[in-house]
Design a protein around this motif. Structure first.
Motif: not given
Lengths: 111, 113
Positions: A49-53, A68-69, A71, A75
């Motif tokens: 997972f990187y940059n919210n995806e 999911e992140r 906040d 994670f």
């Protein structure tokens, strides 16, 4: 020394139930991962997972899995409907550049 | 596909002896490898890494050797101590740009007092 924190350390659930495994990566890291290790077997990659995806996922990471992140610090790995074969130690990891740092894992037992 | 394998599943040594743990990889394009140590009930812990532009790298009591010709690397632990007892994994960290690790099966090191 900064570390990756995972909660809970042990999770017991009934087959078909949803579980959420939580991780707090190291604060300045940008890349996050979930791996799992079935007892006696090698560590298996699940998802990165990187940059919210999601940047990559394995064939293990099917539609029952999601990350999911929610906040800036947590994670999570969600398994919607657990199966017996999901029983394993789940490791969260994070990295900045190069080496990955791992948490102590969540032992998931599906009954 | 990519794979990383360990030659021996278990290794037993006497305290004070040197230990050598071997690992083979299959992807000739791989250029970065990491050794991890996993103690019982804990997550993998970084030991040492090496890039393909090096043949050898030394840390504190540990040395990693890389032979790109035969796609083999080894971890040497000098003066093995009881606290070194763990499972040791080599990982190919070059699987794409995501730093996804391709893990070997692991070698269990037992140190006898």
């Amino acid at each position: 020394e900064p570390e990756v924190t995972q909660t809970p350390s042990h999770q017991v659930t009934q087959m078909g139930q949803e579980v959420i495994l939580r991780c707090v990566p190291i604060s300045n890291h940008l890349y996050f991962y979930w791996y799992r290790q079935i007892l006696g077997q090698k560590v298996e990659f699940l998802v990165s997972f990187y940059n919210n995806e999601i940047s990559e996922k394995s064939e293990i990471f099917d539609d029952q899995f999601s990350v999911e992140r929610p906040d800036g610090s947590n994670f999570t790995l969600k398994i919607r409907s657990t199966k017996l074969e999901d029983s394993a130690m789940y490791f969260c990891a994070s990295s900045e550049i190069g080496k990955l740092f791992f948490g102590s894992g969540t032992q998931l037992s599906v009954l | 596909g990519e794979s990383v394998g360990l030659h021996l599943p278990t290794l037993s040594v006497q305290e004070g002896d040197n230990s050598i743990i071997n690992c083979a990889y299959s992807n000739s394009a791989s250029d970065y490898f990491i050794w991890y140590k996993q103690e019982s009930g804990k997550g993998p812990q970084f030991i040492i890494d090496i890039r393909s532009n090096m043949d050898k790298r030394q840390g504190q009591r540990v040395t990693v050797l890389l032979n790109k010709t035969v796609k083999h690397l080894s971890l040497q632990i000098a003066a093995t101590q009881p606290g070194d007892s763990a499972v040791y994994f080599c990982a190919d960290a070059n699987a794409g740009n995501n730093r996804k690790l391709i893990w070997g099966l692991g070698t269990s090191l037992a140190v006898n007092p």
